[in-house]
Design an enzyme around this catalytic site. Structure first.
Site, PDB file in Angstrom:
ATOM      1  N   ARG A  53       0.467  -1.568  -8.167  1.00 47.65           N
ATOM      2  CA  ARG A  53       0.296  -0.362  -7.362  1.00 47.65           C
ATOM      3  C   ARG A  53      -0.329   0.733  -8.188  1.00 47.65           C
ATOM      4  NH1 ARG A  53       5.203   1.723  -6.307  1.00 47.65           N
ATOM      5  NH2 ARG A  53       5.965  -0.395  -6.535  1.00 47.65           N
TER       6      ARG A  53
ATOM      7  N   SER B 230       2.032   0.433   0.991  1.00 43.65           N
ATOM      8  CA  SER B 230       3.367   0.590   1.560  1.00 43.65           C
ATOM      9  C   SER B 230       3.609   2.040   1.980  1.00 43.65           C
ATOM     10  CB  SER B 230       4.425   0.090   0.576  1.00 43.65           C
ATOM     11  OG  SER B 230       5.706   0.131   1.145  1.00 43.65           O
ATOM     12  N   HIS B 231       4.619   2.688   1.385  1.00 37.36           N
ATOM     13  CA  HIS B 231       4.963   4.060   1.776  1.00 37.36           C
ATOM     14  C   HIS B 231       4.432   5.090   0.775  1.00 37.36           C
ATOM     15  CE1 HIS B 231       7.974   2.769  -1.101  1.00 37.36           C
ATOM     16  NE2 HIS B 231       8.192   4.039  -1.380  1.00 37.36           N
TER      17      HIS B 231
ATOM     18  N   LYS C 268       1.013  -7.026  -3.045  1.00 38.25           N
ATOM     19  CA  LYS C 268       2.269  -7.777  -3.083  1.00 38.25           C
ATOM     20  C   LYS C 268       1.886  -9.258  -3.053  1.00 38.25           C
ATOM     21  CE  LYS C 268       5.019  -4.176  -0.825  1.00 38.25           C
ATOM     22  NZ  LYS C 268       5.834  -3.783   0.340  1.00 38.25           N
TER      23      LYS C 268
ATOM     24  N   ASP D 141       8.174   1.549   7.820  1.00 40.09           N
ATOM     25  CA  ASP D 141       7.430   2.132   6.709  1.00 40.09           C
ATOM     26  C   ASP D 141       5.955   1.721   6.827  1.00 40.09           C
ATOM     27  OD1 ASP D 141       7.624  -0.548   5.848  1.00 40.09           O
ATOM     28  OD2 ASP D 141       7.735   0.032   3.744  1.00 40.09           O
TER      29      ASP D 141
ATOM     30  N   ASP E  10       3.900  -0.460   5.652  1.00 40.40           N
ATOM     31  CA  ASP E  10       3.457  -1.846   5.883  1.00 40.40           C
ATOM     32  C   ASP E  10       4.468  -2.647   6.692  1.00 40.40           C
ATOM     33  OD1 ASP E  10       5.307  -1.997   3.787  1.00 40.40           O
ATOM     34  OD2 ASP E  10       4.263  -3.629   2.776  1.00 40.40           O
TER      35      ASP E  10
ATOM     36  N   ASP F 195       7.579  -3.616   6.332  1.00 36.33           N
ATOM     37  CA  ASP F 195       8.581  -4.559   5.824  1.00 36.33           C
ATOM     38  C   ASP F 195       9.959  -3.912   5.708  1.00 36.33           C
ATOM     39  OD1 ASP F 195       8.195  -3.015   3.541  1.00 36.33           O
ATOM     40  OD2 ASP F 195       7.495  -4.666   2.280  1.00 36.33           O
ATOM     41  N   ARG F 196      10.059  -2.598   6.079  1.00 37.25           N
ATOM     42  CA  ARG F 196      11.351  -1.911   6.082  1.00 37.25           C
ATOM     43  C   ARG F 196      11.580  -1.240   7.434  1.00 37.25           C
ATOM     44  NH1 ARG F 196      12.033   2.413   2.639  1.00 37.25           N
ATOM     45  NH2 ARG F 196       9.804   2.719   2.289  1.00 37.25           N
TER      46      ARG F 196
ATOM     47  N   HIS G 269      14.842  -3.029   3.022  1.00 36.05           N
ATOM     48  CA  HIS G 269      14.366  -4.420   3.066  1.00 36.05           C
ATOM     49  C   HIS G 269      15.532  -5.313   3.502  1.00 36.05           C
ATOM     50  CE1 HIS G 269      10.536  -3.764   0.906  1.00 36.05           C
ATOM     51  NE2 HIS G 269      11.208  -2.874   0.191  1.00 36.05           N
TER      52      HIS G 269
END
Length: 457
Positions: free
Chosen positions: A12, A100-101, A110, A237, A239, A241-242, A324
């Site tokens: 990242r 992501s966030h 990822k 979030d 992407d 995934d949360r 997650h």
């Protein structure tokens, strides 16, 4: 290349100074080389809605194909769909390009190889592999790339298994992240009436940041649920995934409380199952898992670390305080905010008052994650000292698998080093305000003695 972009769980950094198409091409070559050595012939890639993501995906694909590995490009999708296609087709290798966030000028990768998340030393060693490849001629094998749309398959797979007891009206806030491309369609297919907030993908995040871990980012969703006929609100979030959850009265149901509900449900079908949760979770999580007949296993924070531990112990479910959640029972064991939302609705749709079910989940007085900024390397060095020397007078035991977590009769305190930024992370929980005050005071005294720092907590 800047070595600081190689994080504990992923890659990242800031675009274009740290992450750019040239970086993506080299990374593709390194991942293609690894995939080939493991006998893989295909690689799945997908990307989020950030401005830089399409060009990074194009160059990443070119690097992978240079090594003779075929690329299956599933386009702009939430990260969980990249994992889904990889697991469902037994491909074993994938990359989701996502920030992501993180702020809009960030992006990242990822990664998964051999069916396992790449993390820790496996991420760090990509740096030297990419440096070596920079000096080597291209293989120019130019394997083919296939572009496909897997969104219908993903939705169909969930709808074939997850069944709501009755139709529900819900609100969804995607925060202009890529989750908005799939979430409304998925939940309507499950039989919901869906009100959408900020479900248009917009890489500038003009409404609020796509991070449901921050209560401020849930204010619009809370207002909408409270002032309409919606029964619940779901937030994702950047992407997807949360998952974040809010009730009719505006209460935020944090992920560790959600995990209690999922655990109770899973244990009805898999008696005695192991359920993994991270050190930041409430003490009620372990207690409630065991009360429902399960084996509670506390583990280190980090989505890659939880996934790996779940594989080791054949866990049916796992979850982190960050949001997650990993369902292995009836699913594939990866973190997926969209699927988690579907499972949540399946459980609460059996009630005429879903908010009452969620708000009845046990909860003590607690703090959010409190972050103390430090210099690079300092948090881990401090934690090492605390693990060796710290004394917390009223604690009944200390857990040192990830930082130092002190368990008390009436709560817990945690200090751990973040693996992504140079901060010391603190979290506290107490049966009541008095317990919470006492536990915080012990940690304040410990930090003053061993680090010479005064913290406001």
């Amino acid at each position: 290349m800047n070595p600081s972009v190689f994080k504990a769980y992923d890659i990242r950094g800031i675009v274009p100074s740290q992450i750019n198409p040239e970086f993506a091409f080299l990374l593709g070559r390194a991942l293609g080389q690894r995939a080939k050595s493991l006998g893989h012939t295909q690689f799945v890639i997908g990307f989020d809605g950030r401005h830089s993501s399409p060009s990074l995906a194009e160059k990443l694909s070119a690097g992978i194909r240079d090594q003779g590995i075929e690329v299956i490009n599933i386009g702009m999708v939430p990260t969980p769909l990249v994992y889904f296609h990889t697991y469902a087709n037994n491909i074993g290798a994938c990359v989701a390009i996502t920030g992501s966030h993180n702020p809009p000028d960030y992006n990242g990768f990822k990664m998964m190889l051999d069916g396992k998340a790449i993390y820790g030393e496996s991420v760090a060693s990509l740096y030297t592999e990419m440096q070596a490849l920079e000096k080597q001629a291209l293989l120019a094998q130019n394997a083919k790339e296939t572009t496909i749309n897997i969104i219908p398959d993903y939705i169909s797979r969930i709808v074939s298994d997850v069944k709501l007891k009755r139709p529900m009206r819900i609100a969804i806030d995607a925060g202009n992240g890529v989750g908005g491309k799939v979430a409304p369609e998925l939940f309507r297919a499950l039989g919901c009436e869906v009100d959408t907030l900020f479900c248009e993908v917009d890489a500038d995040f003009p409404n609020h940041h796509p991070d449901p871990a921050d209560p401020h980012n849930l204010e619009d969703l809370i207002h909408h649920v409270k002032t309409t006929d919606c029964e619940l609100g779901l937030a994702f979030d950047g992407d997807a995934d949360r998952l974040g959850v809010v009730t009719k009265s505006g209460e935020i149901i944090w992920p560790d409380r959600q995990l209690i509900l999922y655990s109770q449900d899973v244990l009805k079908r898999v008696p005695g199952a192991t359920i993994v949760f991270d050190v930041k979770c409430s003490r009620h999580v372990g207690e409630q898992i065991e009360a429902a007949g399960g084996k509670a296993l506390m583990w280190q924070t980090g989505h890659s670390l939880i996934k790996q531990k779940m594989k080791e112990v054949d866990a049916a479910l796992g979850g982190e305080m960050s949001g997650h959640t990993f369902f292995k029972e009836r699913w594939y064991g990866f973190d997926d905010g969209l699927y988690t939302g579907a499972r949540l609705l399946e459980i609460v749709s059996a009630s005429d008052n879903p908010s009452a079910i969620l708000e009845a989940l046990p909860q003590d007085q607690n703090t959010p994650e409190l972050k103390v900024e430090m210099q690079e390397g300092q948090p881990h060095a401090l934690i090492k000292v605390l693990q060796e020397k710290a004394v917390l007078p009223t604690a009944k035991r200390l857990i040192t698998i990830d930082g130092i977590r002190a368990e008390y009769e009436d709560g817990f305190g945690l200090a751990r080093a973040s693996n992504t930024t140079p901060v010391l992370v603190l979290r506290f929980e107490g049966r009541n305000e008095e317990s919470l005050r006492r536990i915080k005071a012990e940690f304040k005294a410990m930090l003053k003695e061993h680090a010479g720092i005064e913290v406001t907590i």
